[in-house]
Scaffold this motif. Structure first.
Motif, PDB file in Angstrom:
ATOM      1  N   TYR A  30       3.302 -14.269 -15.601  1.00 36.25           N
ATOM      2  CA  TYR A  30       2.432 -13.576 -14.640  1.00 36.25           C
ATOM      3  C   TYR A  30       2.301 -12.096 -15.012  1.00 36.25           C
ATOM      4  O   TYR A  30       2.418 -11.200 -14.174  1.00 36.25           O
ATOM      5  N   VAL A  31       2.090 -11.851 -16.292  1.00 39.00           N
ATOM      6  CA  VAL A  31       1.856 -10.493 -16.773  1.00 39.00           C
ATOM      7  C   VAL A  31       0.676 -10.501 -17.734  1.00 39.00           C
ATOM      8  O   VAL A  31       0.398 -11.520 -18.376  1.00 39.00           O
ATOM      9  N   PRO A  32      -0.057  -9.378 -17.868  1.00 41.29           N
ATOM     10  CA  PRO A  32       0.183  -8.140 -17.103  1.00 41.29           C
ATOM     11  C   PRO A  32      -0.312  -8.288 -15.666  1.00 41.29           C
ATOM     12  O   PRO A  32      -1.169  -9.116 -15.384  1.00 41.29           O
ATOM     13  N   TYR A  33       0.242  -7.510 -14.771  1.00 42.02           N
ATOM     14  CA  TYR A  33      -0.171  -7.548 -13.373  1.00 42.02           C
ATOM     15  C   TYR A  33      -0.757  -6.196 -12.973  1.00 42.02           C
ATOM     16  O   TYR A  33      -0.499  -5.173 -13.598  1.00 42.02           O
ATOM     17  N   THR A  34      -1.541  -6.222 -11.904  1.00 38.53           N
ATOM     18  CA  THR A  34      -2.145  -5.004 -11.364  1.00 38.53           C
ATOM     19  C   THR A  34      -1.795  -4.897  -9.889  1.00 38.53           C
ATOM     20  O   THR A  34      -2.015  -5.838  -9.124  1.00 38.53           O
ATOM     21  N   ASP A  35      -1.240  -3.772  -9.484  1.00 38.52           N
ATOM     22  CA  ASP A  35      -0.963  -3.500  -8.075  1.00 38.52           C
ATOM     23  C   ASP A  35      -2.258  -2.999  -7.443  1.00 38.52           C
ATOM     24  O   ASP A  35      -2.770  -1.942  -7.821  1.00 38.52           O
ATOM     25  N   VAL A  36      -2.804  -3.754  -6.485  1.00 39.39           N
ATOM     26  CA  VAL A  36      -4.115  -3.396  -5.919  1.00 39.39           C
ATOM     27  C   VAL A  36      -4.071  -2.087  -5.144  1.00 39.39           C
ATOM     28  O   VAL A  36      -5.105  -1.439  -4.955  1.00 39.39           O
ATOM     29  N   GLN A  37      -2.871  -1.675  -4.688  1.00 37.97           N
ATOM     30  CA  GLN A  37      -2.762  -0.390  -3.986  1.00 37.97           C
ATOM     31  C   GLN A  37      -2.716   0.787  -4.974  1.00 37.97           C
ATOM     32  O   GLN A  37      -3.042   1.911  -4.607  1.00 37.97           O
ATOM     33  N   GLN A  38      -2.324   0.518  -6.200  1.00 44.13           N
ATOM     34  CA  GLN A  38      -2.196   1.590  -7.191  1.00 44.13           C
ATOM     35  C   GLN A  38      -3.408   1.714  -8.104  1.00 44.13           C
ATOM     36  O   GLN A  38      -3.556   2.704  -8.809  1.00 44.13           O
ATOM     37  N   SER A  39      -4.288   0.712  -8.080  1.00 42.49           N
ATOM     38  CA  SER A  39      -5.430   0.700  -8.997  1.00 42.49           C
ATOM     39  C   SER A  39      -6.655   1.350  -8.357  1.00 42.49           C
ATOM     40  O   SER A  39      -6.957   1.140  -7.183  1.00 42.49           O
ATOM     41  N   ASP A  40      -7.375   2.133  -9.146  1.00 46.68           N
ATOM     42  CA  ASP A  40      -8.621   2.755  -8.677  1.00 46.68           C
ATOM     43  C   ASP A  40      -9.763   1.737  -8.597  1.00 46.68           C
ATOM     44  O   ASP A  40     -10.788   2.008  -7.978  1.00 46.68           O
ATOM     45  N   GLU A  41      -9.580   0.591  -9.225  1.00 48.04           N
ATOM     46  CA  GLU A  41     -10.638  -0.415  -9.270  1.00 48.04           C
ATOM     47  C   GLU A  41     -10.791  -1.155  -7.942  1.00 48.04           C
ATOM     48  O   GLU A  41     -11.864  -1.657  -7.626  1.00 48.04           O
ATOM     49  N   TYR A  42      -9.712  -1.185  -7.161  1.00 51.81           N
ATOM     50  CA  TYR A  42      -9.735  -1.953  -5.914  1.00 51.81           C
ATOM     51  C   TYR A  42      -9.524  -1.015  -4.730  1.00 51.81           C
ATOM     52  O   TYR A  42      -8.529  -0.291  -4.670  1.00 51.81           O
ATOM     53  N   ASP A  43     -10.451  -1.045  -3.811  1.00 49.29           N
ATOM     54  CA  ASP A  43     -10.383  -0.177  -2.634  1.00 49.29           C
ATOM     55  C   ASP A  43     -10.792  -0.982  -1.410  1.00 49.29           C
ATOM     56  O   ASP A  43     -11.953  -1.351  -1.253  1.00 49.29           O
ATOM     57  N   PHE A  44      -9.830  -1.284  -0.555  1.00 50.95           N
ATOM     58  CA  PHE A  44     -10.123  -2.049   0.656  1.00 50.95           C
ATOM     59  C   PHE A  44      -9.136  -1.650   1.743  1.00 50.95           C
ATOM     60  O   PHE A  44      -8.064  -1.100   1.463  1.00 50.95           O
ATOM     61  N   ASP A  45      -9.497  -1.946   2.981  1.00 51.42           N
ATOM     62  CA  ASP A  45      -8.690  -1.589   4.149  1.00 51.42           C
ATOM     63  C   ASP A  45      -7.839  -2.794   4.541  1.00 51.42           C
ATOM     64  O   ASP A  45      -8.371  -3.835   4.928  1.00 51.42           O
TER      65      ASP A  45
END
Length: 312
Positions: A222-237
């Motif tokens: 399960y790598v590489p992984y992306t933290d959606v809170q740390q990535s500029d690509e994902y922005d949601f509430d």
């Protein structure tokens, strides 16, 4: 004497307190993601100030069911897919207890899927950690509810004809008030998410990606992984159900395309837990049921007694 003599006794705790005094030799395979769950769980406890006497860990069947053998707290090893209803009963009887239910994707999304859905719907105040390795590991590699379409296994030698379940989306639509995904390869995030889930008042669901190097080599690490809170690509509430649902759908789709997204997806703090709802309706006692075991003068009543009174 109190049923809660050890609960609320504020003191600093160490991770080692959650390691059994005579530590059994773990029988998980080398490289198994379950080691990551155990490590993160032990690390999270001092973060939230819990000691072993304040915690009850309920497990199901499978490799994940061994978790409470290696974790020092109260524990109950239930039958396949039934850790959630047993955990619910313990929480209702002893509301101050920190209750954690841990089981595999087969336990929670398969044979125990009905319990998962209704525990989320009723918003029971507990943490549900689901070991999601996309396979039945202990029984030697059968297709599970999260196995990708086309995955070949002993039960589907020509490849699975079914699309996998979407666990995050299922959790949200069922009514969970905290939904997150993490992975064994991301121990710091896993620790933080488990700590947040414990402190959340309501049903907290963690879909924990745990690699199975023996029976599911397709999933790799399960790598590489992306933290959606740390990535500029994902922005949601995370407090917006619609935005959370869209992000969950994207996350669940990309997993089988080779991109692993993890993080917090939905958090609702205002909704009362099941226990709070029952107390508000007058259907739950003000004193915890567990206290009655320590009251020699208490007169036990049966639920049927009240019904019989109406028919006299």
């Amino acid at each position: 004497m109190s049923a809660f003599s050890a609960i609320g006794n504020e003191r600093e705790t160490e991770r080692d307190e959650f390691t059994p005094g005579i530590e059994p030799q773990a029988t998980w395979c080398p490289g198994c993601g379950d080691f990551g769950v155990l490590k993160a769980l032990k690390q999270a406890m001092p973060e939230v100030g819990k000691n072993p006497d304040e915690v009850a860990l309920f497990t199901g069947i499978g490799c994940s069911g061994k978790l409470n053998s290696y974790f020092n707290s109260y524990g109950f090893h239930t039958i396949h897919g039934r850790e959630l209803p047993v955990a619910r009963a313990a929480k209702l009887a002893n509301p101050e207890l920190t209750v954690i239910a841990a089981g595999g994707d087969g336990d929670n999304y398969g044979i125990g899927g009905n319990h998962f859905m209704h525990t989320a719907r009723e918003n029971h105040d507990m943490v549900s950690i689901v070991f999601n390795n996309e396979i039945f590991g202990l029984t030697k590699g059968q297709t599970s509810p999260t196995s990708p379409k086309g995955h070949k296994s002993k039960t589907q030698p020509s490849g699975s004809a079914k699309s996998p379940i979407r666990p995050l989306s299922l959790s949200l639509t069922s009514g969970a008030t905290y939904v997150a995904r993490t992975a064994a390869v991301n121990p710091n995030q896993a620790k933080e998410i488990i700590a947040e889930a414990i402190e959340h008042d309501g049903f907290a669901h963690i879909d924990f990606l745990t690699q199975c190097p023996t029976w599911n080599k397709d999933a790799k690490q399960y790598v590489p992984y992306t933290d959606v809170q740390q990535s500029d690509e994902y922005d949601f509430d995370v407090s917006n159900r619609e935005e959370a649902a869209e992000m969950m759908f994207e996350t669940e789709s990309k997993l089988y395309e080779g991109e692993v997204l993890t993080g917090r997806y939905y958090v609702e703090d205002e909704r009362p837990s099941y226990g709070e709802e029952k107390q508000a309706l007058g259907e739950a006692p003000e004193e915890p049921l567990a206290e009655r075991y320590f009251d020699e003068d208490y007169q036990w009543e049966r639920a049927a007694d009240e019904l019989l009174e109406h028919h006299k």
